[in-house]
Enzyme design. Structure first.
Site, PDB file in Angstrom:
ATOM      1  N   ASP A   1       0.855  -1.183   0.000  1.00  0.00           N
ATOM      2  CA  ASP A   1       0.000   0.000   0.000  1.00  0.00           C
ATOM      3  C   ASP A   1       0.892   1.234   0.000  1.00  0.00           C
ATOM      4  O   ASP A   1       2.128   1.127  -0.075  1.00  0.00           O
ATOM      5  CB  ASP A   1      -0.962   0.004   1.196  1.00  0.00           C
ATOM      6  CG  ASP A   1      -2.300   0.624   0.837  1.00  0.00           C
ATOM      7  OD1 ASP A   1      -2.332   1.841   0.559  1.00  0.00           O
ATOM      8  OD2 ASP A   1      -3.312  -0.097   0.825  1.00  0.00           O
TER       9      ASP A   1
ATOM     10  N   ASP B   1      -8.416  -0.668  -6.469  1.00  0.00           N
ATOM     11  CA  ASP B   1      -9.392   0.235  -5.857  1.00  0.00           C
ATOM     12  C   ASP B   1      -8.807   1.633  -5.691  1.00  0.00           C
ATOM     13  O   ASP B   1      -7.591   1.815  -5.668  1.00  0.00           O
ATOM     14  CB  ASP B   1      -9.849  -0.307  -4.494  1.00  0.00           C
ATOM     15  CG  ASP B   1      -8.700  -0.396  -3.500  1.00  0.00           C
ATOM     16  OD1 ASP B   1      -7.610  -0.851  -3.887  1.00  0.00           O
ATOM     17  OD2 ASP B   1      -8.883   0.000  -2.329  1.00  0.00           O
ATOM     18  N   GLU B   2      -9.695   2.598  -5.542  1.00  0.00           N
ATOM     19  CA  GLU B   2      -9.353   3.960  -5.152  1.00  0.00           C
ATOM     20  C   GLU B   2      -8.147   4.498  -5.941  1.00  0.00           C
ATOM     21  O   GLU B   2      -7.075   4.730  -5.391  1.00  0.00           O
ATOM     22  CB  GLU B   2      -9.082   4.019  -3.645  1.00  0.00           C
ATOM     23  CG  GLU B   2     -10.321   3.660  -2.820  1.00  0.00           C
ATOM     24  CD  GLU B   2     -10.099   3.700  -1.326  1.00  0.00           C
ATOM     25  OE1 GLU B   2     -11.007   4.112  -0.591  1.00  0.00           O
ATOM     26  OE2 GLU B   2      -8.983   3.301  -0.882  1.00  0.00           O
TER      27      GLU B   2
ATOM     28  N   ASP C   1     -12.749  -2.983  10.976  1.00  0.00           N
ATOM     29  CA  ASP C   1     -12.165  -1.781  11.570  1.00  0.00           C
ATOM     30  C   ASP C   1     -13.246  -0.783  11.968  1.00  0.00           C
ATOM     31  O   ASP C   1     -12.975   0.163  12.717  1.00  0.00           O
ATOM     32  CB  ASP C   1     -11.166  -1.134  10.612  1.00  0.00           C
ATOM     33  CG  ASP C   1     -11.747  -0.871   9.231  1.00  0.00           C
ATOM     34  OD1 ASP C   1     -12.426  -1.744   8.697  1.00  0.00           O
ATOM     35  OD2 ASP C   1     -11.503   0.229   8.676  1.00  0.00           O
TER      36      ASP C   1
ATOM     37  N   HIS D   1      -2.730   3.021  -4.584  1.00  0.00           N
ATOM     38  CA  HIS D   1      -2.193   2.523  -3.309  1.00  0.00           C
ATOM     39  C   HIS D   1      -0.764   2.007  -3.496  1.00  0.00           C
ATOM     40  O   HIS D   1      -0.399   0.947  -2.984  1.00  0.00           O
ATOM     41  CB  HIS D   1      -3.100   1.429  -2.745  1.00  0.00           C
ATOM     42  CG  HIS D   1      -4.391   1.950  -2.194  1.00  0.00           C
ATOM     43  ND1 HIS D   1      -4.476   2.709  -1.059  1.00  0.00           N
ATOM     44  CD2 HIS D   1      -5.672   1.818  -2.645  1.00  0.00           C
ATOM     45  CE1 HIS D   1      -5.733   3.028  -0.823  1.00  0.00           C
ATOM     46  NE2 HIS D   1      -6.482   2.515  -1.778  1.00  0.00           N
TER      47      HIS D   1
END
Length: 545
Positions: free
Chosen positions: A176, A313-314, A410, A247
């Protein structure tokens, strides 16, 4: 825990483990026999020797049902029969025998989970008949080791806890913006530079607090081989995640040439110390593609998993819009824009993996520009609610359901002020127990078969220690495990009171014996609180999207 499909009590006295109890391990059951001896032998102090031909004393017999006549379909099904003279566990495969041994352990006193004897016995098992099999093929748990590194021994302990709950996939989030956690011998700077950050924000990114100590760590090839072998002995598949094209700031910090150097000064980037989504993404160049192909070649050597997660993702597209090289790639490939470039990037590696007999898994954003470029065997992890999973299943892709609003561990467990670092929606134990992996739109349709299963994700931005990971994960993981294993009624009709009674009556005592620092039903203990460390609570019920 999780509840079996059939559990019948039988008459007569219980079975008692003694110093003469022997283990008969049929073909294909050696791993289960080793688990039985190592786990129960340590807790009870009993030798549990092999059973020899002609022995007539108390026994535990393990067998694989080769023709499918004794147990249900599938290698994870099993049958357990206990009477005064012995215990017989028959599995549809070696995995089924292993699950049967886990059930046998749960029928004993919770002290059976200790690593040394703490009681003298007797070690008795009630006479029962159990028939069991899982609902879903993929019963997964994600452990984020990139944001906060989890030492190898913590990963091995995590595997033991997954096996206890009959979960069979460990998704390791290895890379990440905040760290690269896997040794790549061809590219050593990934861990020499990318595995370490100078400091870490404490709590949510709005927090003013910092831990000024450097943080990092990574797994060597031998560490990974040990983790994979340990998991295989427990019939758990380790799915590695190498995140592309977002990421990835830790990788760009180690190798600035991987970033969009024609749009930003990538040489000035370091491993990210903050949380959130970094704007720095990989460049869609041939050099970057080949670099990550070389990374994946080592990943495939280390991880025999049929699935390899490539993230996806993202992905902010600002750098690509500003990058002449990225714009040239869009024109050369005949793409409609940056979102299509994102799909093209992920699809490149999905095809690369498919050509090597592996299946790519990606977060649901990989479908945002259409599924046409993805190989048909690509799997979608649906995290932004159910919508991505529904679209993927209806487009013919297999799906793992892990909606953030339902099974991100989380997220906070209670609205109370004592909840440590309160993040996201309130997801109580009961909320997780009522999670349903197959959404109503798919139920009863052919696309429902595309739902491989589900996964509970534990992200570690605000969980910097094993203690914090324990608190967020348990006992909600037990509720999740029952959802993906057991044949439960629809969510509103699920017997939560029965589940809670079994949890508080016996299962928490097992977690105590294992040293798990779970969240108690009454709320956090004093040392589990984190006063003054800011979270990001989201008010109101989570949307179902």
């Amino acid at each position: 825990m999780p509840a079996p499909r059939v559990l019948e009590t039988a008459g007569g006295p219980p079975f008692t483990f003694t110093g003469t109890t022997a283990v008969e391990a049929g073909p294909g059951t050696d791993g289960a026999a080793r688990l039985l001896r190592s786990a129960l032998g340590a807790a009870t102090g009993l030798p549990l020797p092999p059973r020899r031909s002609g022995d007539e004393g108390p026994y535990v017999a393990l067998a694989v049902d080769d023709d499918g006549s004794a147990v249900g379909p599938g290698p994870e099904s099993y049958r357990l029969d206990v009477h005064a003279g012995g215990v017989r566990i028959t599995g549809g495969g070696a995995a089924g025998v292993h699950h049967g041994v886990q059930t046998l352990r749960q029928l004993l006193h919770p002290a059976a989970y200790r690593r040394a004897p703490v009681r003298g016995g007797p070690w008795t098992v009630p006479p029962v008949h159990v028939e069991d099999a899982p609902r879903f093929r993929w019963r997964g748990h994600l452990l984020d080791v990139a944001r906060h590194f989890q030492p190898k021994d913590d990963v091995l302990r995590c595997l033991d806890l997954l096996a206890l709950h009959k979960l069979n996939v460990l998704h390791l989030h290895l890379t990440d913006d905040q760290g690269w956690r896997l040794q790549i011998r061809r590219h050593p700077r990934l861990t020499e530079v990318g595995a370490w950050r100078p400091r870490t924000r404490l709590g949510h990114r709005a927090s003013p607090l910092w831990d000024e100590r450097p943080h990092g760590g990574f797994y060597t090839h031998d560490d990974v081989r040990e983790i994979v072998a340990y998991a295989a002995e427990r019939h758990i598949t380790v799915v590695p995640e190498i995140d592309v094209p977002g990421h990835s700031q830790a990788a760009v910090a180690a190798h600035p040439e991987l970033g969009n150097a024609d749009a930003v000064d990538t040489a000035a980037l370091g491993v990210w110390t903050d949380w959130g989504v970094s704007p720095h993404v990989l460049a869609p160049t041939d050099r970057t593609l080949r670099f990550y192909e070389e990374v994946l070649e080592e990943v495939l050597e280390l991880f025999p998993s049929p699935w390899i997660h490539v993230g996806g993702d993202e992905v902010p597209t600002g750098e690509w819009r500003a990058s002449p090289a990225a714009q040239d790639r869009i024109r050369t490939e005949g793409l409609s824009g940056e979102p299509a470039l994102h799909t093209w990037f992920v699809s490149h590696f999905a095809r690369h993996l498919a050509a090597r007999g592996r299946r790519a898994v990606g977060w649901d954003e990989i479908l945002d520009a259409g599924a046409g470029r993805l190989p048909p065997d690509a799997v979608v992890s649906s995290w932004r609610g159910y919508a991505g999973g529904i679209a993927a299943a209806e487009a013919g892709h297999d799906v793992v359901m892990c909606p953030e609003q339902q099974v991100y561990l989380d997220h906070r467990q209670h609205p109370g002020e004592d909840e440590p670092v309160p993040l996201g929606h309130v997801r109580t134990l009961e909320d997780v127990y009522r999670f349903e992996p197959v959404p109503p739109r798919l139920a009863g349709t052919p696309a429902a078969a595309r739902v491989l299963g589900a996964q509970a994700n534990m992200w570690t931005e605000a969980a910097e220690t094993r203690q914090r990971v324990d608190y967020q994960t348990h006992p909600r993981l037990a509720a999740f495990a029952e959802v993906v294993w057991s044949a439960l009624p629809p969510p509103a009709a699920r017997p939560f009171d029965d589940f809670r009674d079994r949890l508080e009556g016996a299962h928490l005592a097992r977690l105590d014996a294992l040293g798990v620092d779970y969240r108690p039903p009454a709320g956090p203990r004093p040392w589990q609180r984190r006063p003054g460390v800011l979270g990001r609570p989201i008010e109101g019920p989570p949307p179902i999207v």
